[in-house]
Design a protein around this motif. Sequence first.
Motif, mmCIF file in Angstrom:
data_model
loop_
_atom_site.group_PDB
_atom_site.id
_atom_site.type_symbol
_atom_site.label_atom_id
_atom_site.label_comp_id
_atom_site.label_asym_id
_atom_site.label_seq_id
_atom_site.Cartn_x
_atom_site.Cartn_y
_atom_site.Cartn_z
ATOM 1 N N ALA A 11 90.602 55.758 -120.134
ATOM 2 C CA ALA A 11 91.067 56.209 -118.825
ATOM 3 C C ALA A 11 90.399 57.520 -118.431
ATOM 4 N N LEU A 12 90.272 58.433 -119.395
ATOM 5 C CA LEU A 12 89.696 59.748 -119.118
ATOM 6 C C LEU A 12 88.207 59.638 -118.791
ATOM 7 N N ALA A 13 87.461 58.853 -119.582
ATOM 8 C CA ALA A 13 86.013 58.736 -119.400
ATOM 9 C C ALA A 13 85.644 58.062 -118.093
ATOM 10 N N THR A 14 86.414 57.027 -117.717
ATOM 11 C CA THR A 14 86.062 56.258 -116.519
ATOM 12 C C THR A 14 86.702 56.807 -115.244
ATOM 13 N N GLY A 15 87.503 57.869 -115.380
ATOM 14 C CA GLY A 15 88.217 58.383 -114.212
ATOM 15 C C GLY A 15 89.348 57.477 -113.797
ATOM 16 N N GLY A 16 89.979 56.839 -114.767
ATOM 17 C CA GLY A 16 90.984 55.820 -114.489
ATOM 18 C C GLY A 16 92.416 56.265 -114.701
ATOM 19 N N ASP A 17 93.293 55.252 -114.791
ATOM 20 C CA ASP A 17 94.742 55.481 -114.882
ATOM 21 C C ASP A 17 95.332 54.272 -115.602
ATOM 22 N N ILE A 18 95.714 54.453 -116.879
ATOM 23 C CA ILE A 18 96.173 53.333 -117.704
ATOM 24 C C ILE A 18 97.534 53.653 -118.304
ATOM 25 N N PHE A 19 98.487 52.739 -118.101
ATOM 26 C CA PHE A 19 99.772 52.845 -118.793
ATOM 27 C C PHE A 19 99.693 51.990 -120.048
ATOM 28 N N VAL A 20 99.865 52.610 -121.214
ATOM 29 C CA VAL A 20 99.803 51.908 -122.491
ATOM 30 C C VAL A 20 101.219 51.627 -122.957
ATOM 31 N N ARG A 21 101.679 50.415 -122.700
ATOM 32 C CA ARG A 21 103.037 50.045 -123.082
ATOM 33 C C ARG A 21 103.108 49.875 -124.599
ATOM 34 N N GLY A 22 104.062 50.526 -125.213
ATOM 35 C CA GLY A 22 104.211 50.482 -126.661
ATOM 36 C C GLY A 22 103.681 51.721 -127.355
ATOM 37 N N ALA A 23 102.882 52.534 -126.660
ATOM 38 C CA ALA A 23 102.379 53.773 -127.273
ATOM 39 C C ALA A 23 103.544 54.691 -127.616
ATOM 40 N N ASP A 24 103.485 55.300 -128.797
ATOM 41 C CA ASP A 24 104.614 56.089 -129.309
ATOM 42 C C ASP A 24 104.213 57.554 -129.434
ATOM 43 N N GLN A 25 104.897 58.409 -128.720
ATOM 44 C CA GLN A 25 104.575 59.833 -128.694
ATOM 45 C C GLN A 25 104.597 60.485 -130.071
ATOM 46 N N LYS A 26 105.602 60.186 -130.885
ATOM 47 C CA LYS A 26 105.804 60.947 -132.121
ATOM 48 C C LYS A 26 104.649 60.809 -133.105
ATOM 49 N N ASP A 27 103.938 59.688 -133.080
ATOM 50 C CA ASP A 27 102.814 59.503 -133.994
ATOM 51 C C ASP A 27 101.481 59.882 -133.373
ATOM 52 N N MET A 28 101.509 60.375 -132.130
ATOM 53 C CA MET A 28 100.275 60.691 -131.418
ATOM 54 C C MET A 28 100.243 62.125 -130.914
ATOM 55 N N SER A 29 101.136 62.962 -131.402
ATOM 56 C CA SER A 29 101.290 64.294 -130.816
ATOM 57 C C SER A 29 99.998 65.107 -130.873
ATOM 58 N N THR A 30 99.248 65.010 -131.966
ATOM 59 C CA THR A 30 98.003 65.768 -132.076
ATOM 60 C C THR A 30 96.991 65.295 -131.041
ATOM 61 N N PHE A 31 96.874 63.987 -130.876
ATOM 62 C CA PHE A 31 95.962 63.459 -129.860
ATOM 63 C C PHE A 31 96.404 63.870 -128.456
ATOM 64 N N LEU A 32 97.689 63.797 -128.185
ATOM 65 C CA LEU A 32 98.189 64.119 -126.848
ATOM 66 C C LEU A 32 97.925 65.582 -126.501
ATOM 67 N N ASN A 33 98.037 66.463 -127.481
ATOM 68 C CA ASN A 33 97.734 67.878 -127.233
ATOM 69 C C ASN A 33 96.265 68.069 -126.853
ATOM 70 N N VAL A 34 95.374 67.416 -127.588
ATOM 71 C CA VAL A 34 93.942 67.514 -127.299
ATOM 72 C C VAL A 34 93.626 66.899 -125.938
ATOM 73 N N PHE A 35 94.227 65.753 -125.662
ATOM 74 C CA PHE A 35 94.019 65.069 -124.378
ATOM 75 C C PHE A 35 94.405 65.985 -123.213
ATOM 76 N N ARG A 36 95.549 66.648 -123.371
ATOM 77 C CA ARG A 36 96.025 67.534 -122.302
ATOM 78 C C ARG A 36 95.139 68.774 -122.171
ATOM 79 N N LYS A 37 94.671 69.312 -123.296
ATOM 80 C CA LYS A 37 93.767 70.470 -123.246
ATOM 81 C C LYS A 37 92.451 70.130 -122.553
ATOM 82 N N MET A 38 92.011 68.892 -122.679
ATOM 83 C CA MET A 38 90.787 68.468 -121.986
ATOM 84 C C MET A 38 90.974 68.371 -120.486
ATOM 85 N N GLY A 39 92.232 68.387 -120.060
ATOM 86 C CA GLY A 39 92.518 68.264 -118.639
ATOM 87 C C GLY A 39 93.031 66.904 -118.241
#
Length: 440
Positions: free
Chosen positions: A249-277
């Motif tokens: 979604a980030l690379a293509t300038g898109g917008d994707i809802f990932v059903r089933g994605a779980d925040q608690k196991d992805m917190s490190t990725f989510l922090n980096v994703f948000r820091k990238m903008g």
Amino acid sequence: MTSALRIEGGNPLTGEVKVRGAKNLVPKAMVAALLGSTPSTLRNVPEIKDVQVVTSLVELHGVAVHNDPKTGELTMDPTNVSLANHADIDAHAGDSRIPILLCGPLLHTLGEAFIPDLGGCRIGDRPINYHLRVLEEFGAKVEKLPTGISMRAPSDGLKGAKIHLEYPSVGATEQVLLAATRAEGKTELTGAAIEPEIMDLIAILQKMGAIITVETDRQIIIEGVDELKGYTHTALPDRNESASWGSAALATGGDIFVRGADQKDMSTFLNVFRKMGGGLDIQDDGIRFYHPGTDLNPLFVETNVHPGFMTDWQQPLVVAMTQAQGVSVVHETVYENRFGFTDALVRMGATVQIHKDCLGPTVCRFGHQNFKHSAIITGKTPLHGADINVPDLRGGFSHIIAALTAEGTSNVTGVSVISRGYEHFVDKLQGLGAQFEVLS
């Protein structure tokens, strides 16, 4: 199975995808069923090649398997476990490295096991010496044959052991867990991996009757029991696939809802994703990843074992980094050969430099071994279409993202390897509005 795609890039991916059980858990949970005296039921099982491979392997050993792809429910009855022909094991294993994990359960149940020469993605050495050493610590006799490796348990069975892993290897930790639960006595494991998939495997084994204690400082204590029963379990969602769609979604300038994605196991990725903008909308039933329409920020990222930034996350994210304004740095500390996929990105117009030095705050274990394990990505660079051959699972999905990001046409071959870990990815791309043609 799709093996080649002609992709017309330059269009944002938008829509919804659903992720099911983790590739890094489900095959291991299937192997765990061999330890039980009664049938097991696993839910949230994805339709991926690794599941097909393990299904074939356990069926060769007499396990009755019933899989309902629509519901994602899989049942395994190990009542009639038996020896399998070496040639058949070799033929069904293909390039999978899963067979090594069958050894502990088979040594308990049958007293012997065999594995063929192992394949897997070419992203580093990934030696099996950890696995063989672990099994020898439990008392197994290991013999190298021209066709593979044969193992036998002592006449009085495997015994608990004190095992230290020099590096917190996920595979070696799984090997210890699968071998120790029915070994006589206590097993003390230090230097263990503690990834969410490991914790989910421990939960499965505990349901079966195992006694496993996770201590501090990567120590796991397993008290062997005489018998394990079957289990009923719902596999945790695939955090790797979820992060891959986020990077897409980030690379293509898109917008994707990932059903089933779980925040608690992805917190490190989510922090980096948000820091990238990147934009995030975290909900109970999934996560929305989107490009906010502003410039992306360059970042420094260092991969590490859990709870660090997962190595499987970096390859798709590198594609997004080519679209950030400025210089990003990635220091890979888990696998020594994971930047081969960037050759194709450079041919597509990206500015990526690979270095042998540790471009991070500390020197990692590859620092003095002449491995090219750090990358400098300078952006923003427009990508253009190219002919690409997929090198491995995560690198392959990254190439798909790059082709979707690029202007023009890309011919991508070898994409069947992506089916090892991404369920129905071609159908999901189509649902997100990707423009492509299946060539074969």
